[in-house]
Write a protein that holds these residues in place. Structure first.
Motif, PDB file in Angstrom:
ATOM      1  N   ASP A 110       0.839  -1.216   0.000  1.00  0.00           N
ATOM      2  CA  ASP A 110       0.000   0.000   0.000  1.00  0.00           C
ATOM      3  C   ASP A 110       0.868   1.260   0.000  1.00  0.00           C
ATOM      4  N   LEU A 111       1.967   1.229   0.772  1.00  0.00           N
ATOM      5  CA  LEU A 111       2.885   2.378   0.811  1.00  0.00           C
ATOM      6  C   LEU A 111       3.482   2.638  -0.573  1.00  0.00           C
ATOM      7  N   LYS A 113       2.313   1.831  -3.481  1.00  0.00           N
ATOM      8  CA  LYS A 113       1.275   2.339  -4.399  1.00  0.00           C
ATOM      9  C   LYS A 113       0.960   3.809  -4.115  1.00  0.00           C
ATOM     10  N   GLN A 114       0.969   4.167  -2.814  1.00  0.00           N
ATOM     11  CA  GLN A 114       0.676   5.549  -2.441  1.00  0.00           C
ATOM     12  C   GLN A 114       1.785   6.499  -2.908  1.00  0.00           C
ATOM     13  N   LYS A 117       1.421   7.017  -6.606  1.00  0.00           N
ATOM     14  CA  LYS A 117       0.304   7.915  -6.880  1.00  0.00           C
ATOM     15  C   LYS A 117       0.730   9.375  -6.643  1.00  0.00           C
ATOM     16  N   ALA A 118       1.445   9.596  -5.525  1.00  0.00           N
ATOM     17  CA  ALA A 118       1.913  10.958  -5.211  1.00  0.00           C
ATOM     18  C   ALA A 118       2.850  11.469  -6.310  1.00  0.00           C
ATOM     19  N   SER A 131       8.619   9.423   3.222  1.00  0.00           N
ATOM     20  CA  SER A 131       7.971   8.187   2.781  1.00  0.00           C
ATOM     21  C   SER A 131       8.991   7.195   2.248  1.00  0.00           C
ATOM     22  N   ARG A 171       2.672   2.078   7.292  1.00  0.00           N
ATOM     23  CA  ARG A 171       1.458   2.914   7.378  1.00  0.00           C
ATOM     24  C   ARG A 171       1.815   4.383   7.633  1.00  0.00           C
ATOM     25  N   GLN A 174       2.826   5.753   4.385  1.00  0.00           N
ATOM     26  CA  GLN A 174       1.642   5.924   3.540  1.00  0.00           C
ATOM     27  C   GLN A 174       0.930   7.243   3.879  1.00  0.00           C
ATOM     28  N   LEU A 178       0.265  10.285   1.381  1.00  0.00           N
ATOM     29  CA  LEU A 178      -1.099  10.782   1.153  1.00  0.00           C
ATOM     30  C   LEU A 178      -1.145  12.310   1.265  1.00  0.00           C
TER      31      LEU A 178
END
Ligand code: HEC
Ligand code: HEC
Length: 183
Positions: A110-111, A113-114, A117-118, A131, A171, A174, A178
């Motif tokens: 998840d990290l 992918k985040q 995305k950023a 991150s 997390r 992440q 975000l």
């Protein structure tokens, strides 16, 4: 810990995020050393090279395979309980470790992918610095357990601690990714 040019050491650059990653390489010794068997003086060879009889002499088994294929010689020399009970004890530890491993793996995924995305949204390397550092740490902890071959048995509480840290750091990373605009 450093390259000759003074840069922080890393094994490879992550293809998607660009994080500088370490590769854990079979840390059985390090994990075993944190477990209850190590504390009690039980060595690798006690479980993986148990004594076998060849004719009149006793020699250590040089096959070095899973002790579960030979519970009688590998474990019952010390534990006076049935093979089924010993097998069940190992499987309980391994099933729990597997669950924690999946949780931490999901958090690291998840990290990643985040962060991707950023980057797509225009985040700079500076804005993703925290991150990326957290990915380096979280992925190191995850890899430390997943590249260890006992699925948690050598030191169950220690691998649970490491995987808990991995998920927590992932997390946190992440959350930073975000909120990259605030960094
Ligand atoms: C108390 C017994 C015990 C001790 C001590 C021990 N191990 Fe293990 N080891 C196990 C068990 C049980 C497994 C899990 C086997 C399985 O899942 O089939 C395992 C798995 C492994 C595996 C994977 C084997 C395979 O076939 O999948 C390796 C490699 C390994 N241990 C290396 C070591 C090393 C190196 C040490 C010492 C630093 C060590 N072990 C100490 C019991 C022990
Ligand atoms: C040379 C002796 C010896 C051998 C061989 C050995 N053990 Fe142990 N084991 C111990 C001792 C001693 C303890 C208790 C350690 C303590 O509390 O100080 C222990 C503790 C345990 C525990 C409880 C601790 C934990 O990590 O959950 C389990 C389960 C266990 N052994 C399973 C096994 C299995 C399975 C094997 C074979 C693969 C094995 N043992 C081989 C001596 C041994």
């Amino acid at each position: 810990m450093k390259f000759p040019n003074g840069e922080d050491f890393y094994d490879f650059t992550h293809k998607v995020t660009g994080a500088k990653i370490f590769k854990a390489q079979h840390p059985e010794f390090e994990v075993w050393s944190q477990g209850t068997h190590s504390r009690a003086g039980v060595s690798c060879a006690d479980c993986h090279m148990p004594y076998v009889r060849t004719g009149a002499t006793k020699v250590s088994d040089h096959w070095v395979r899973s002790p579960l294929l030979n519970i009688n010689r590998a474990c019952q020399v010390c534990h006076a309980v049935s093979e089924q009970e010993l097998q069940a004890r190992v499987e309980t530890i391994q099933d729990r470790n597997y669950e924690l491993l999946q949780n931490a793996g999901q958090a690291v995924d998840d990290l990643i992918k985040q962060i991707a995305k950023a980057k797509e949204e225009g985040a700079t390397e500076k804005q993703l610095e925290k991150s990326l550092e957290l990915q380096r740490k979280a992925q190191w902890y995850l890899d430390f357990v997943s590249s260890e071959n006992s699925m948690g048995f050598h030191a169950p509480q220690e691998t649970a601690r490491i995987l808990g840290n991995s998920a927590n750091l992932a997390r946190q990373g992440q959350i930073y990714a975000l909120n990259w605009k605030e960094n």
